[in-house]
Design an enzyme around this catalytic site. Structure first.
Site, PDB file in Angstrom:
ATOM      1  N   GLY A 666       0.801  -1.220   0.000  1.00 30.71           N
ATOM      2  CA  GLY A 666       0.000   0.000   0.000  1.00 30.71           C
ATOM      3  C   GLY A 666       0.827   1.260   0.000  1.00 30.71           C
ATOM      4  CB  SER A 953      -4.878  -0.808   6.689  1.00 29.39           C
ATOM      5  OG  SER A 953      -3.741  -1.607   6.448  1.00 29.39           O
ATOM      6  CB  THR A 954      -2.952   2.396   1.851  1.00 28.07           C
ATOM      7  OG1 THR A 954      -1.669   2.422   2.482  1.00 28.07           O
ATOM      8  CG2 THR A 954      -3.696   3.682   2.171  1.00 28.07           C
ATOM      9  CB  CYS A 955      -0.500  -2.369   3.121  1.00 29.50           C
ATOM     10  SG  CYS A 955      -1.039  -2.639   4.814  1.00 29.50           S
ATOM     11  CE1 TYR A 956      -2.623  -7.515   4.373  1.00 33.09           C
ATOM     12  CE2 TYR A 956      -2.208  -5.863   6.041  1.00 33.09           C
ATOM     13  CZ  TYR A 956      -1.900  -7.074   5.456  1.00 33.09           C
ATOM     14  OH  TYR A 956      -0.866  -7.834   5.958  1.00 33.09           O
TER      15      TYR A 956
END
Length: 987
Positions: A666, A953-956
């Site tokens: 993310g 949570s940009t990574c998910y």
């Protein structure tokens, strides 16, 4: 040392009393022997010269006597003489005294009169129906004689085809000109003998009394043999480009090459063919034959000698176009194409006849076009009559008889007859695929007649050349030379033809397929810029032949990688289509092919150990948010193709503190989007916005003056390549002209409107200016201000001193457009391209046009479908689709403005645009996670709600949403969060 003993002396009988040595005696004997040998050789030479001289005198006397007898015999010639009499008593003596006469004697007036008289008798004999009395072939051989070609005696009772074949098979070493066979020189001589020129050497009309129909038939008969010979030998006729110079007439000349001078001389002989009066005369004859420009022009009649159709004109110029293209591949065809393209009314008339052959119906021209054409043809006739001042009526009639015999055709020659195919319905065409799948073209190049193949080649060559200078005002507003409905028919016909030709692997017809592809792509690119065709038109031919995406992607990659190494015939049909005309497949499928190609590349790199997964040996970088470009350039630019590996980004906030959170994909997406936002900002001076309404990006001319400016542009190419490779959408779109360069395509005048609309309008004003353009005080130079400096660039050598006049204003318009669209932008696009192809293969890019590239990069519209996002959303932490807060959330999102929804999407996924093919392709899936926030019951009854802000949570791709009770609270908290431009800090 004692003196040598005296040599022994000998005496000779009969000699003087003085004695000589033995060595002197031997030397004298040798000298006497040599003298006697010389005397014998001199006597033999004298005898030989005497015999030669006697033979010469005898032959001269016999030749002179034979010539006198021949002149007396020729004066008594009667029309009823048989072919055998002409052969034995006329031609054989004539050939003897002509070929055995001294060189100086051949130029005497008397001998010229003999040749003229012989020709006269032969021309008179041609009117006979007796095959053995036809001697027109002698005319060909003798005409070649004047161009350094010596032919042996021909048996005159030979067939026409056999004669042409023998002329092509003659040993080229016997001729001074080895590049052009005798048949080629015969063709050039026929063209010149039919043309009347004035004392200055200029041309303007045919000779008086010439039957132009028979002239065209005769030339076509020779062309039918000559062009195939050139095509089969064109590899041996290749020019050495490094040794060439270009003249004003665009004829290649090598400074020390006899070959070039021969070809130049040959082109000069064919000069009348590429003059407008020549084409207009033939068109007027084709019109007068049936009283209409179409309908019967393609109909074969039994009267081959008397009929004259547009078909004959098409064959004529098709063959000459092939000749000029083969002999000078660089630009030899320009002279023919200029005449065909810019002769008023020709393209429109050509399409009418061609349309009749395809659709089986007569399409009437508009009254304005017809009136214009008739006026032009009438003026041509008047000019021809005025220029025919020489008294050549008798020679014209004789020459017409010659070409009549050469042009005779077999009765079984077949041509295509019009097919009974219904016309495309105008009203319902946009809603029907079948309407745009042209029946006559469904079998490709193999399914059309020879005439249609030649006509298609000539039409596509001419119209493709014309499209290069046709601006949008003429195309869309004035609709010249065709209406938009006619343009759609042309596009549909070429689209169907190209697809089916590639499907059936018609490799024997590559020339017509290649030129059809060129013309089709020009129409398609114009349609992409400004729609005039329905989308289903481009998809219609291949809609039933689409294959699975994965298979198509693998075939395309294999074909493109082997394109230079293998024979074209070995490339599968689907690969040829994808590499040549990818628009036949829907854009969505090509995007899936693009993703599949990247997937295959990742698998290949994983097998070779090149891939680094997140968390294990990935590339780690630390980036300051306020120096994102500098830090990214220093840490990533040197990686090159290794940038395909995963990168692990750690941010340093503007306050100098490390930001919380781990990057599982993310933050790297956020890094790429933020870096591109900063680098593409016009204030950074690497890129600027165009003056058009869409404000797309174009490299700034000031980038050259910046330190490491070109290196930074190359780095941005790698950034864009990384975004495309990982499927990350960026928020900017590039100018179509800039993307055209990245795709390896040349830009033309009509594309200038997408770069600088004001300049385009000014150039159109100059192009259509009706007064004296010198009043505008223009020259062939352009002055620009770059970073406060005035820079003058010449559009051509010495352009500052060349004024723009009415004669060269069209050249000025296109030179200015070429500078803006190609020359000025090329260094920047090359640098950007070098960086991008470190990650994206050029074969992947060729699947898309300029507009589609921008969609692939930016995701298209600046909004998304809420229902699509809702149907592809997961819930965790206790939320479900029926939860109260979840229902409130979707109500609030639907009430957002489009820019607010984009801010929400960026807050969760680090990108403000939706995936190109919908949210089902978003990885990881968009998720709403429950954040439980308990408040006392009395507080709820008192109107209080949760105070905590949403986080992400940009990574998910996960939105952490507290359990709000009221929609107003949810809306306010959500807007505050998405406007704060922070990552994990709200958590």
């Amino acid at each position: 040392m004692s003196a040598p003993a005296k040599q022994r002396q000998v005496s000779l009988r009969g000699a003087s009393a003085k004695e000589i040595s033995r060595d002197a005696l031997l030397e004298k004997l040798a000298h006497d022997r040599e003298l006697r040998s010389y005397q014998r050789r001199a006597s033999a030479a004298a005898l030989f010269i005497q015999r030669v001289w006697r033979r010469y005198i005898v032959i001269k006397k016999v030749s002179e006597q034979l010539r006198e007898e021949w002149e007396a015999l020729a004066d008594c010639y009667e029309d009823h003489m048989s072919g055998a009499w002409i052969s034995n008593n006329l031609l054989r003596p004539f050939l003897f005294f002509v070929t055995h006469s001294p060189i100086l004697w051949r130029c005497q007036i008397r001998n010229v009169k003999c040749i003229t008289k012989c020709f006269g008798i032969l021309l008179q004999s041609i009117s006979s129906t007796d095959t053995y009395q036809v001697f027109c072939y002698l005319l060909l051989s003798m005409s070649m004689y004047y161009y350094h070609v010596s032919l042996s005696y021909w048996f005159l009772q030979t067939s026409e085809d056999k004669l042409f074949d023998e002329m092509l098979m003659l040993d080229q070493s016997d001729f001074a000109t080895k590049e052009i066979p005798p048949l080629g020189w015969a063709l050039a001589n026929i063209v010149n003998l039919a043309i009347e020129d004035d004392d200055s050497g200029s041309y303007g009309c045919f000779i008086q009394g010439l039957d132009c129909k028979l002239y065209t038939h005769a030339v076509n008969r020779i062309l039918e043999k000559f062009v195939p010979w050139l095509e089969s030998n064109q590899h041996s006729l290749k020019w050495d480009v490094d040794e060439m110079l270009m003249t004003s007439d665009c004829i290649p000349i090598s400074a020390n090459s006899d070959k070039c001078s021969d070809i130049m001389f040959y082109f000069d002989l064919l000069k009348p063919v590429h003059q407008q009066w020549h084409l207009r005369k033939l068109l007027s004859l084709a019109k007068d034959s049936y009283g209409a420009p179409n309908g019967h022009l393609i109909k074969q009649t039994s009267d081959n000698q008397g009929s004259f159709k547009l078909q004959d004109v098409i064959y004529f110029y098709y063959y000459f176009l092939r000749i000029f293209s083969i002999l000078n591949p660089a630009n030899g065809a320009l002279s023919i194409l200029n005449v065909l393209s810019f002769t008023p009314g020709f393209i429109a008339e050509f399409w009418e006849a061609f349309e009749c052959a395809i659709f089986g119906a007569t399409v009437h021209m508009s009254h304005a076009v017809k009136q214009n054409k008739e006026t032009i043809l009438d003026q041509t006739e008047a000019n021809s009559v005025t220029r025919q001042s020489r008294s050549m009526k008798e020679s014209g009639h004789r020459w017409a008889t010659v070409i009549q015999k050469i042009s005779r055709r077999s009765n079984d020659e077949s041509t295509a007859s019009p097919r009974d195919i219904p016309q495309i319905p105008v009203e319902s065409a946009a809603d029907s695929y079948d309407s745009w799948d042209i029946e006559a073209m469904k079998h490709g190049a193999q399914g059309i007649s020879k005439y249609l193949s030649c006509a298609l080649f000539l039409f596509c060559s001419t119209y493709a050349h014309y499209l290069l200078v046709l601006d949008d005002i003429e195309f869309y507003e004035k609709q010249v030379p065709f209406t938009l409905q006619q343009q759609r028919k042309i596009a549909a016909s070429l689209n169907t033809f190209v697809y089916n030709s590639l499907v059936h692997c018609a490799n024997n017809y590559r020339s017509v397929i290649d030129i059809a592809v060129k013309c089709l792509n020009l129409l398609y690119e114009r349609d992409c810029r400004h729609k005039f065709c329905p989308s289903c038109l481009w998809l219609a031919p291949a809609r039933k032949g689409w294959i699975p995406v994965a298979a198509a992607a693998r075939a395309h990659e294999a074909a493109f990688s082997n394109l230079q190494a293998v024979d074209v015939s070995t490339i599968p049909a689907v690969s040829s289509i994808l590499t040549t005309v990818p628009h036949l497949y829907p854009f969505e499928e090509r995007v899936q092919m693009f993703r599949e190609l990247i997937k295959l590349d990742k698998v290949s790199r994983r097998m070779t150990g090149e891939v680094s997964e997140p968390g294990s040996s990935s590339i780690g970088i630390v980036v300051r948010r306020d120096h994102i470009i500098e830090d990214g350039y220093k840490q990533l630019n040197f990686l090159g193709p290794k940038l395909k590996s995963c990168i692990n980004v750690s941010f340093i906030s503007e306050s100098g503190l490390p930001e919380a959170g781990l990057d599982y994909g993310g933050l790297s997406k956020e890094f790429l989007t933020d870096l591109s936002k900063a680098a593409f900002d016009p204030e950074f001076n690497l890129f600027s916005q165009t003056s058009t309404a869409d404000s797309t990006l174009i490299p700034s001319m000031a980038a050259r003056l910046l330190e490491n400016g070109m290196e930074l542009i190359e780095f941005l190419g790698r950034v864009v390549g990384k975004a495309l490779y990982e499927g990350i959408l960026l928020e900017y779109s590039f100018s179509l002209v800039f993307v055209q360069k990245l795709l390896g395509r040349y830009s033309f005048l009509d594309e200038l409107s997408t770069l600088d609309s004001e300049l385009y309008r000014n150039l159109m004003y100059v192009k259509h200016y009706e007064g004296d353009v010198t009043d505008l005080s223009l020259d062939f130079s352009v002055t620009e201000e770059i970073c406060g400096k005035m820079i003058v660039t010449e559009l051509k050598p010495g352009g500052r001193n060349i004024s723009v006049r009415n004669e060269n204003k069209l050249h000025y318009v296109h030179a200015m457009a070429d500078y803006k669209l190609n020359r000025q932008i090329l260094p920047f696009s090359n640098a950007f391209y070098r960086g991008m192809i470190d990650l994206i293969s050029p074969s992947w890019l060729c699947l898309f046009n300029a507009n589609e590239f921008n969609q692939l990069l930016s995701g298209g519209k600046n909004d998304f479908d809420v229902d699509d996002l809702r149907s592809n959303t997961k819930y965790s932490g206790g939320y479900s689709e029926t939860s109260r807060t979840v229902k409130l959330f979707w109500e609030v999102v639907k009430g957002f403005k489009s820019d607010e929804r984009c801010m929400l999407l960026k807050f969760v996924t680090s990108c403000s645009r939706a995936p190109l093919l919908g949210f089902k392709h978003l990885q990881p899936t968009f998720t709403i996670h429950k954040v439980a926030c308990d408040i006392p019951l009395w507080a709820t009854l008192g109107g209080q709600d949760v105070e905590r802000l949403p986080s992400a949570s940009t990574c998910y791709n996960t939105l952490k949403l507290p359990t709000y009770k009221r929609s107003s609270t949810l809306r306010n908290k959500l807007l505050y969060a998405i406007s704060s431009n922070t990552g994990f800090e709200l958590s």
